[in-house]
Design an enzyme around this catalytic site. Structure first.
Site, PDB file in Angstrom:
ATOM      1  N   GLY C 148      92.634  -3.101 -11.343  1.00 27.45           N
ATOM      2  CA  GLY C 148      92.401  -1.579 -10.916  1.00 27.45           C
ATOM      3  C   GLY C 148      92.893  -0.568 -12.637  1.00 27.45           C
ATOM      4  CB  CYS C 149      91.744   2.589 -13.264  1.00 23.93           C
ATOM      5  SG  CYS C 149      92.252   3.374 -11.612  1.00 23.93           S
TER       6      CYS C 149
END
Lengths: 345, 345, 345, 345
Positions: C148-149
């Site tokens: 994920g970011c």
């Protein structure tokens, strides 16, 4: 091929660095900034950390011409006119991104720019670097006057209509909107965040120095002198120019036919994307790229044609077109190093 | 005096709440939202916590007319045309902020709005609420068609030039730029943050439903039918409209004389600020206020007049002008509750 | 090598298209979007006009595996878990950009994501694609759970301090700020322009589904379970994530020594730029690039270390890291196709 | 009552003008700007056209004290310390919006502000104008040190938890995000549009001059010296501050109980809105208003309390609190002139 950049701390310069980095045949030889010489480039622009850490140099014509085969001048107006003659004398080729060599008349330059023009022989020698229109001349040029951001978007949008005698040439009205990066990195209230955020602002009404540049190009293309209305606005974004242009049609014609005519005109021009009917480009759709997108709409109620032309002011409006011109000057495919897809969103 | 707001969850409604809160003689009686009835207003708009915690109501004509003396309709087009007849029957006065009663011709309404118009007798009964121009009629009206945001900025900018026969009426071109709040709170890709941030976008070319509204007003003021070119753009800001208008002058005249003429025309109009020569308003300079600021520039090279008119689309372009109209209808000073200084920066 | 993209109308997908276009060894074979199949890609994204005009396809595992050697899944959570097993069966390699295969425990997945997890055997089979840390495993993986970011920015910022036992592992507090593109292209009030422009907003306090992902990675690196405080904020920009991390130091140490330690840790990691003392990265300094820049500061007054880590959420936080992983899986230089300079300004 | 404003061309000054305009008992007597004296106020700020056209004056203590009963100093730090003694001598009351009189210790001032402090007797005489906490002292003060923007949001968020001994006072971490107007109107690269738009940036790590101010207030409230971690960030918006605060709870307690405790603490404080569970304020929800909104969340996994406090930095963080203090000093309702609803959207 090694390239020097003069005016190394402005936005034009860092955009050149970004684009040269992608280019298979170009490499940066020198970066010149008199005001910041001695500092490393990445100290001034931390986004270049580990990428461009070399020191900024003073302007030294001998060293520049020894180390480089080509020079980009990304300097304020009034500076290139002093440097270019010295550089040309050494045989190095020059791409000037300032306005100093764009107008053939020194008098007109002086009346709009409010300072002395370059020597006349250089004004006559310079080739106006609107790549799609003057590719043949550019190929053999040694001094390119790279077009302004507004003139690029405006002339690319109007020339097909003018050359094909579609429109009343006295009726041209250009409403231009620009992001704030066009104002450069120099500090001013006009580019102060709290003043321009959440704000739209018209400026330099009837007095923008790009007006004579546009008129010179359009007059050349038309074959007789043209005068236009041209108004510039700042909108709260960093990059992007949109020119919305209004012209009276000489005869009735459908939107579809105008689009066909434009598509035909630009069939060989990779960077011009003429949009289909009902599809109007927005500035973000070309962001970071060398495209100029054009949307067209005939308003049957008024028999006016609306032309909407968008570019990234720092790419097609400055550094990208400069690279495109270098490609042409060297016989490379004009797309070399410029094939990026726009960054969206 | 108690006022009801119908369409309580849109931006028009909350701007009405903000302004009514400042008004010495107005108070909110009811807030109607069929879609959200039962919720408290501050649940939907947390900035109203501890300020407007009352529940949203369903539309009920009897309850509304019992509790309120006036109704603001801040509903999408096509809704007011159903509610207003019922409300008027109870004797309550209506200020409609939608487009449903602005056009006198139902046919024209249908061709631009793409759905059925209100009943003709109400179209004829409605008074167009452009406060500075139609104050006398507004004072005795029971149904106000509150002007659209674009039409307000456009007509206030053009009427002095049209009434004084200064310009060629066939030459009117309006390039309009709007903040995104004009698109309302309804979700759409056009108002999606990542699509419009750092972007400028033209939309509805030649098809915006405000075109016939502007033409109706200008034709009335001119005394014969007018057709205009009108193009709308979204710029990345929340509030504000700028209309840049280009018109051909019939005779040569100086910028200064045009400004004097406009100042004279609007000498009694508190909310119109005609700027001095060389001073062009930006949208932020009217933000949050009921002002319409006008800048003027004659371009001697083309003998065209450029008129720049800015408003806050939610205030002078919607809720503020609605309050101004209520002030007129009640014989109060038109400035009542509207004396805020623009919020800057 | 031909690559398919599933989830073709989201921001992750178009960023993949932008990056694959620059990649010398990758080419797009198929773009899948069940919701928009039949439309051409450039109809949905006009910035891709003349670049990617092919039609969007329906998901068809046979056709995909025939035409492509690798598949990127840029789909919402809950979708990949259904597609990946079918794809793996055909022998095609999968890079999943959603959260479906990041957590090894299906129960934890379900408690944070609020829907059913993927089958356990795939959860165990998936390799977590944090390129700098797990390069060796990635090289031989057939299913990559692309991070994920937020987890990318957070774990890259914390792992050097955790592995070297510098900090009290109970003291980790992460204050994360993200641009709005992280919320995707799906319409919601949270991403509605007028709601988020000129606004900063905290969301999902203590409930963000990236929390267990970060904790899993940090616990692995530490060797025992860790719990962190993690708070997410939306700031009014499109791209970029900044994680500001606060940790208690076990012993006194200078900023300079911490920087040395980080520089040493990441000496082979081209995309991690550890900044010198006094130099703190901002989000724009990595925009459009695959860099993760890290700034470090020891506050001697409190003996806390502040770590600031920035990435472009759509590049290093999604599509860029996915490409980096494909490079590793194929034995190519991890930089292949990812050497762009950040776009600044 | 006539009020003078010194420092007339900064954002603090124009916000004072905006608020005084709404105030029933205050009126502007003089506006002082040494750098711009002679110009009219509306020449510098065109949004004040027809509203505040008076000329800016030079600082002249006699004229100021004759014409005014109260003086607001909205000057850079280091200026008020010279003016205030002269003004106080004439018997005029002073509200200083700079940092010059906020710290009781001249040495601490000098070590953070890097220039000489005001004379000690004035430092001791000054009353710290955190209205909700020190109302009683403010009522009789003649010199108010109006709190900084960050200290206002931070201390109002922390004091209830500190006074009630809820938290470990060594654990306080404040992550602060501010709009750019906090940097004032002075030109700098940090406030240059193209540098900060689409960017988030941490600055002055561990070195912000508001740190000792916050620590002084919290130490007073706690009864013994406190040290905090405090980090400031610029986010791309004009107005607004959010402080996200992380503290370790001494004992387990539910979010609901913490909210009740805060609501009780602030039950008489009109401008503090403690939000219900699950409702976290965003900066725009207080824009243009004097509110400080507080959201609370206990993370049971870590036994930490997250406190989120938002203000408009130019209102509650500067001019609005200054007016609130003047209200208190004059025995008026503290809400006088400050009842505006936040401007949303």
């Amino acid at each position: 091929m090694k390239a020097a950049i003069i005016g190394g701390t402005g936005y034009g310069a860092i955009e050149l660095v970004r684009l040269i980095n992608k280019h298979p045949f170009l490499e940066i030889g020198s970066i010149v900034s008199n005001s910041q010489s001695g500092s490393s480039f990445s100290e001034i622009y931390p986004h270049l950390s580990d990428i461009a850490d070399q020191p900024l140099e003073n302007f030294d014509v001998d060293r520049l011409s020894e180390k480089n085969e080509i020079v980009f001048l990304a300097t304020p107006s009034g500076v290139s006119s002093r440097y270019v003659p010295q550089l040309l004398e050494t045989g190095i080729k020059c791409i000037d991104l300032s306005g100093d060599f764009r107008l053939r008349s020194g008098d007109i330059y002086e009346s709009w720019y409010k300072h002395s023009p370059a020597e006349d022989k250089y004004l006559q020698q310079a080739t106006y670097g609107l790549s799609e229109i003057y590719a043949e001349k550019i190929k053999t040029a040694s001094l390119i006057a790279n077009p302004g951001c507004y003139p690029t978007a405006t002339t690319l949008g109007l020339i097909p209509a003018i050359q094909t005698n579609l429109i009343d040439e006295k009726s041209i009205i250009v409403d231009a909107k620009s992001g704030v990066s066009g104002a450069g990195r120099g500090l001013s209230l006009t580019a102060h965040y709290s003043e321009i955020n959440e704000n739209t602002k018209a400026y330099k009404l009837g007095a923008h120095q790009h007006i004579p540049e546009i008129e010179q190009v359009l007059s050349d293309e038309r074959g007789n002198p043209l005068t236009i209305s041209f108004t510039t606005h700042l909108v709260p974004m960093t990059r992007g120019i949109m020119c919305t242009m209004y012209v009276n049609l000489k005869e009735e014609i459908s939107t579809k036919k105008v689009i066909d005519l434009y598509k035909h005109f630009y069939q060989e021009s990779h960077f011009i994307r003429v949009r289909p009917e009902g599809n109007i480009p927005s500035t973000k759709e070309v962001s970071g790229s060398n495209y100029c997108d054009i949307g067209l709409h005939v308003d049957e109620r008024t028999n006016r044609l609306t032309i909407i032309s968008v570019i990234d002011n720092l790419v097609k409006g400055a550094a990208g077109q400069a690279i495109q011109n270098v490609n042409l000057m060297n016989g490379w495919d004009e797309r070399t190093g410029l094939t990026d897809i726009p960054m969206y969103p």
